[in-house]
Scaffold this motif. Structure first.
Motif, PDB file in Angstrom:
ATOM      1  N   UNK A 361       0.834  -1.213   0.000  1.00 50.31           N
ATOM      2  CA  UNK A 361       0.000   0.000   0.000  1.00 50.31           C
ATOM      3  C   UNK A 361       0.868   1.263   0.000  1.00 50.31           C
ATOM      4  N   UNK A 362       1.980   1.227   0.726  1.00 47.79           N
ATOM      5  CA  UNK A 362       2.840   2.404   0.825  1.00 47.79           C
ATOM      6  C   UNK A 362       3.526   2.721  -0.498  1.00 47.79           C
ATOM      7  N   UNK A 363       3.780   1.704  -1.317  1.00 50.38           N
ATOM      8  CA  UNK A 363       4.488   1.934  -2.575  1.00 50.38           C
ATOM      9  C   UNK A 363       3.617   1.996  -3.800  1.00 50.38           C
ATOM     10  N   UNK A 364       2.331   1.678  -3.645  1.00 47.14           N
ATOM     11  CA  UNK A 364       1.474   1.515  -4.817  1.00 47.14           C
ATOM     12  C   UNK A 364       1.096   2.845  -5.466  1.00 47.14           C
ATOM     13  N   UNK A 365       1.420   3.930  -4.805  1.00 46.53           N
ATOM     14  CA  UNK A 365       1.186   5.241  -5.414  1.00 46.53           C
ATOM     15  C   UNK A 365       1.908   5.409  -6.734  1.00 46.53           C
ATOM     16  N   UNK A 366       3.039   4.719  -6.894  1.00 46.80           N
ATOM     17  CA  UNK A 366       3.744   4.809  -8.167  1.00 46.80           C
ATOM     18  C   UNK A 366       2.913   4.236  -9.305  1.00 46.80           C
ATOM     19  N   UNK A 367       2.245   3.120  -9.036  1.00 49.99           N
ATOM     20  CA  UNK A 367       1.348   2.536 -10.041  1.00 49.99           C
ATOM     21  C   UNK A 367       0.207   3.493 -10.365  1.00 49.99           C
ATOM     22  N   UNK A 368      -0.389   4.080  -9.342  1.00 53.69           N
ATOM     23  CA  UNK A 368      -1.493   5.015  -9.568  1.00 53.69           C
ATOM     24  C   UNK A 368      -1.041   6.178 -10.451  1.00 53.69           C
ATOM     25  N   UNK A 369       0.128   6.722 -10.146  1.00 56.21           N
ATOM     26  CA  UNK A 369       0.622   7.868 -10.920  1.00 56.21           C
ATOM     27  C   UNK A 369       0.918   7.482 -12.358  1.00 56.21           C
ATOM     28  N   UNK A 370       1.519   6.315 -12.583  1.00 59.27           N
ATOM     29  CA  UNK A 370       1.848   5.932 -13.958  1.00 59.27           C
ATOM     30  C   UNK A 370       0.588   5.601 -14.768  1.00 59.27           C
ATOM     31  N   UNK A 371      -0.441   5.077 -14.105  1.00 60.14           N
ATOM     32  CA  UNK A 371      -1.721   4.905 -14.807  1.00 60.14           C
ATOM     33  C   UNK A 371      -2.267   6.274 -15.214  1.00 60.14           C
ATOM     34  N   UNK A 372      -2.231   7.222 -14.299  1.00 59.05           N
ATOM     35  CA  UNK A 372      -2.677   8.582 -14.606  1.00 59.05           C
ATOM     36  C   UNK A 372      -1.873   9.164 -15.764  1.00 59.05           C
ATOM     37  N   UNK A 373      -0.569   8.883 -15.792  1.00 60.27           N
ATOM     38  CA  UNK A 373       0.278   9.422 -16.858  1.00 60.27           C
ATOM     39  C   UNK A 373      -0.152   8.901 -18.224  1.00 60.27           C
ATOM     40  N   UNK A 374      -0.438   7.601 -18.298  1.00 57.68           N
ATOM     41  CA  UNK A 374      -0.887   7.043 -19.576  1.00 57.68           C
ATOM     42  C   UNK A 374      -2.250   7.628 -19.946  1.00 57.68           C
ATOM     43  N   UNK A 375      -3.153   7.693 -18.998  1.00 58.17           N
ATOM     44  CA  UNK A 375      -4.486   8.211 -19.280  1.00 58.17           C
ATOM     45  C   UNK A 375      -4.444   9.678 -19.672  1.00 58.17           C
ATOM     46  N   UNK A 397      -4.782  -9.145  -5.654  1.00 59.13           N
ATOM     47  CA  UNK A 397      -6.101  -8.512  -5.625  1.00 59.13           C
ATOM     48  C   UNK A 397      -5.999  -7.039  -5.227  1.00 59.13           C
ATOM     49  N   UNK A 398      -5.096  -6.705  -4.318  1.00 57.79           N
ATOM     50  CA  UNK A 398      -4.905  -5.308  -3.939  1.00 57.79           C
ATOM     51  C   UNK A 398      -4.433  -4.483  -5.134  1.00 57.79           C
ATOM     52  N   UNK A 399      -3.485  -5.017  -5.892  1.00 58.93           N
ATOM     53  CA  UNK A 399      -3.005  -4.298  -7.073  1.00 58.93           C
ATOM     54  C   UNK A 399      -4.136  -4.118  -8.080  1.00 58.93           C
ATOM     55  N   UNK A 400      -4.926  -5.151  -8.274  1.00 59.54           N
ATOM     56  CA  UNK A 400      -6.064  -5.044  -9.204  1.00 59.54           C
ATOM     57  C   UNK A 400      -7.036  -3.949  -8.753  1.00 59.54           C
ATOM     58  N   UNK A 401      -7.378  -3.946  -7.497  1.00 62.63           N
ATOM     59  CA  UNK A 401      -8.340  -2.966  -6.987  1.00 62.63           C
ATOM     60  C   UNK A 401      -7.830  -1.541  -7.184  1.00 62.63           C
ATOM     61  N   UNK A 402      -6.570  -1.318  -6.828  1.00 60.97           N
ATOM     62  CA  UNK A 402      -6.001   0.025  -6.945  1.00 60.97           C
ATOM     63  C   UNK A 402      -5.902   0.450  -8.403  1.00 60.97           C
ATOM     64  N   UNK A 403      -5.493  -0.477  -9.261  1.00 66.83           N
ATOM     65  CA  UNK A 403      -5.337  -0.153 -10.682  1.00 66.83           C
ATOM     66  C   UNK A 403      -6.670   0.247 -11.305  1.00 66.83           C
ATOM     67  N   UNK A 404      -7.712  -0.511 -11.028  1.00 62.53           N
ATOM     68  CA  UNK A 404      -9.023  -0.204 -11.612  1.00 62.53           C
ATOM     69  C   UNK A 404      -9.561   1.119 -11.074  1.00 62.53           C
ATOM     70  N   UNK A 405      -9.355   1.372  -9.792  1.00 60.80           N
ATOM     71  CA  UNK A 405      -9.804   2.634  -9.210  1.00 60.80           C
ATOM     72  C   UNK A 405      -9.044   3.819  -9.806  1.00 60.80           C
ATOM     73  N   UNK A 406      -7.769   3.600 -10.171  1.00 61.19           N
ATOM     74  CA  UNK A 406      -6.952   4.681 -10.736  1.00 61.19           C
ATOM     75  C   UNK A 406      -7.257   4.953 -12.203  1.00 61.19           C
ATOM     76  N   UNK A 407      -8.081   4.115 -12.826  1.00 62.88           N
ATOM     77  CA  UNK A 407      -8.486   4.375 -14.206  1.00 62.88           C
ATOM     78  C   UNK A 407      -8.029   3.368 -15.222  1.00 62.88           C
ATOM     79  N   UNK A 408      -7.422   2.259 -14.778  1.00 64.28           N
ATOM     80  CA  UNK A 408      -7.021   1.223 -15.734  1.00 64.28           C
ATOM     81  C   UNK A 408      -8.254   0.541 -16.309  1.00 64.28           C
ATOM     82  N   UNK A 409      -8.177   0.165 -17.575  1.00 69.26           N
ATOM     83  CA  UNK A 409      -9.269  -0.576 -18.203  1.00 69.26           C
ATOM     84  C   UNK A 409      -9.391  -1.964 -17.582  1.00 69.26           C
ATOM     85  N   UNK A 410      -8.247  -2.562 -17.268  1.00 66.47           N
ATOM     86  CA  UNK A 410      -8.225  -3.874 -16.624  1.00 66.47           C
ATOM     87  C   UNK A 410      -6.858  -4.050 -15.986  1.00 66.47           C
ATOM     88  N   UNK A 411      -6.753  -5.034 -15.108  1.00 60.54           N
ATOM     89  CA  UNK A 411      -5.477  -5.398 -14.486  1.00 60.54           C
ATOM     90  C   UNK A 411      -5.418  -6.912 -14.436  1.00 60.54           C
TER      91      UNK A 411
END
Length: 563
Positions: A361-375, A397-411
């Motif tokens: 959870x502490x490091x997953x912000x990087x994934x959220x930001x890079x999803x935002x960058x692509x979007x 499952x945590x990565x999937x949940x965060x990715x979809x919430x951040x705007x990914x089409x799928x994870x």
């Protein structure tokens, strides 16, 4: 588990003529370099010009650890996976630089059961394109110094020579050197070497669309300034034509295959952190006419190679991606928590390979930001969770949940390293669905903006910077480029790949930091301005135990230890 080279050695490649024939490449459009690799003649473009393009998929990633997170492996595996679901695909990928191959990173053919073969040829000389780039670049340097030596007819300011030399080896001792020492050896001056992958000639090769474009771009290379502070080009010193002749064959893309015989077009090799980080425009233009899907790779994270793919490469090609794939690993996201240190060549911290949802959870912000960058570029994105055996269902499952919430089409978890194309079939299906989604692709900035505005938009919107400062040399250079009329070019940021910021030690999703532009260089032939952030080096060094120490050959000539 077997090493990559052991896995690759167990597969017999198909004759490259069969791979080409299956794609519809005619015999006279193929130039063989032995039985398993060939070049594709540029004449194929005329024959296929009226054929509709296939789908265009670009693979990018979160901010990687020093080990890399398998982006090339996923690229190759996804290409193989499309074949498993009945979709004809081509993988379009860069050729690796010999510097990292013999340094710390190893090769770039993919890994496990998702590799390009022959992997020895792929990682070493292939068809000689890197050597052609090195020769053309250094020919220009020699002609430039020769012009100064023989009376300096172009009135070149010897303190404003911009063209360094290159070689395809990591060698820190060549970063800053003095040439011309000794009687009759030219005029002494300070200069240095960059690695070939950082050469502007490499960028030209990757962006040129035909021979005329190649020749014109080489002619526009700015190699020095005269005493009136006007640009001196390769055309001015008379070497551009000879450079083009050296690159005549290098401009033709290389055809190889994967372990599962999926076609792979391998061409050009600009680094993703100190150059624009994408394989050639020609590879994609040709591949899209031959396949249902082209899977291409952009270097390092979405803040680097993907941004340059959109703002530089797509402007040149006129193409737009139908979907993006963002590769992430759970161990890298844990590392972005700042709790762990990863050192290549040393065992991983046990915390990276046991379940730890708090660190994730502490490091997953990087994934959220890079999803935002692509979007931010209007492209639908699928997160590929490159799965390791130590990943747990709760972590996935945590990565999937965060990715979809951040705007990914799928994870989608993927196991292409251990299972090849079959392990990426679910990912391939998700990507195909994403290519049918609404797509509002757009570059990040307009070209008529001032150079500093372009730099600051990238810094603030993609990196998360709070401010941008310019050291005096960078500020002067940007003013000079503007006065010369080069301010309408895009920018190609040279920045560490290990952080969204300019500091490789800032993990996760740093925000509000100061980004420092140390230097700015002009790449008029490639067609971009090249800001250098912080202590970014254009000539890497070797580690204390380079990978080349493990490489050797057997009595029968078989290469061992490549990786």
């Amino acid at each position: 588990m077997l090493t990559d080279i052991e896995i690759a050695s167990q597969v017999t490649p198909k004759p490259i003529t069969e791979i080409a024939a299956d794609l519809g490449i005619q015999p006279d459009e193929l130039e063989l370099y032995g039985p398993y690799k060939a070049k594709i003649s540029l004449s194929i473009r005329d024959r296929l010009k009226d054929r509709p393009n296939g789908k265009y998929v670009v693979v990018t990633a979160i901010t990687p650890t020093p080990l890399g997170e398998g982006k090339t492996t996923v690229t190759v595996g996804l290409g193989q996976a499309f074949g498993k679901i009945g979709t004809r695909a081509i993988v379009a990928i860069r050729q690796p630089s010999l510097g990292p191959v013999f340094g710390i990173k190893g090769g770039a053919a993919g890994g496990g059961y998702s590799q390009i073969i022959p992997m020895e040829d792929f990682n070493l000389h292939l068809t000689g394109d890197f050597h052609a780039v090195t020769a053309a670049h250094n020919l220009c340097a020699a002609f430039l110094d020769n012009s100064i030596y023989h009376g300096n007819p172009l009135d070149i300011d010897q303190t404003a020579v911009l063209w360094r030399r290159v070689m395809d080896v990591n060698d820190r001792t060549l970063r800053d050197i003095v040439i011309g020492l000794g009687s009759g050896n030219g005029i002494p001056r300070q200069t240095g070497f960059d690695i070939t992958a950082a050469s502007e000639v490499m960028a030209v090769l990757a962006l040129a669309t035909d021979y005329r474009d190649l020749r014109e771009r080489l002619g526009r290379l700015v190699v020095a300034l005269n005493r009136k502070k006007e640009p001196v080009t390769a055309e001015d010193i008379g070497v551009a034509g000879a450079m083009a002749a050296l690159l005549k064959d290098a401009l033709k893309p290389n055809l190889l295959q994967t372990l599962e015989h999926t076609p792979a077009i391998v061409h050009a090799g600009p680094f993703g952190n100190i150059a624009h980080g994408n394989s050639s425009v020609l590879a994609d233009l040709i591949g899209l006419k031959l396949a249902d899907v082209v899977v291409t790779e952009a270097g390092f994270g979405a803040d680097l190679g993907f941004e340059k793919f959109c703002d530089i490469k797509c402007r040149v090609s006129g193409l737009k991606p139908d979907a993006a794939v963002l590769v992430a690993t759970i161990r890298a996201l844990k590392a972005h928590s700042g709790r762990y240190k990863i050192v290549a060549g040393k065992p991983l911290d046990p915390g990276l390979v046991t379940e730890n949802l708090d660190a994730l959870r502490e490091g997953i912000g990087n994934l959220e930001k890079q999803i935002e960058n692509v979007r931010r570029f209007g492209v639908p994105v699928v997160v590929a969770i490159n799965q390791f055996p130590t990943d747990t269902p709760a972590e996935i499952e945590l990565v999937r949940e965060v990715a979809l919430k951040a705007g990914a089409f799928d994870a989608v978890p993927t196991r292409v390293h251990s299972e090849g194309g079959e392990g990426g079939a679910d990912l391939a299906r998700a990507v195909l669905r994403a290519t049918e989604e609404p797509n509002s692709f757009r570059p990040l900035y307009e070209l008529d903006m001032p150079l500093t505005d372009k730099i600051e938009i990238i810094a603030r919107e993609l990196y998360g910077a709070g401010s941008v400062t310019y050291q005096p040399a960078a500020a002067r250079a940007l003013r000079t480029f503007t006065s010369m009329g080069y301010d309408k070019l895009p920018v190609c940021m040279a920045k560490t790949h290990l952080s969204l910021s300019g500091d490789p030690n800032l993990r996760g999703r740093p925000e509000g930091f100061e980004l420092t532009v140390r230097e700015a260089r002009l790449s008029a032939g490639a067609g971009f301005i090249y800001p250098i952030i912080g202590e970014m080096r254009t000539m890497p060094g070797l580690g204390s135990k380079p990978g080349g120490l493990n490489v050797d050959i057997d009595d029968d000539g078989t290469i061992r230890g490549l990786f």
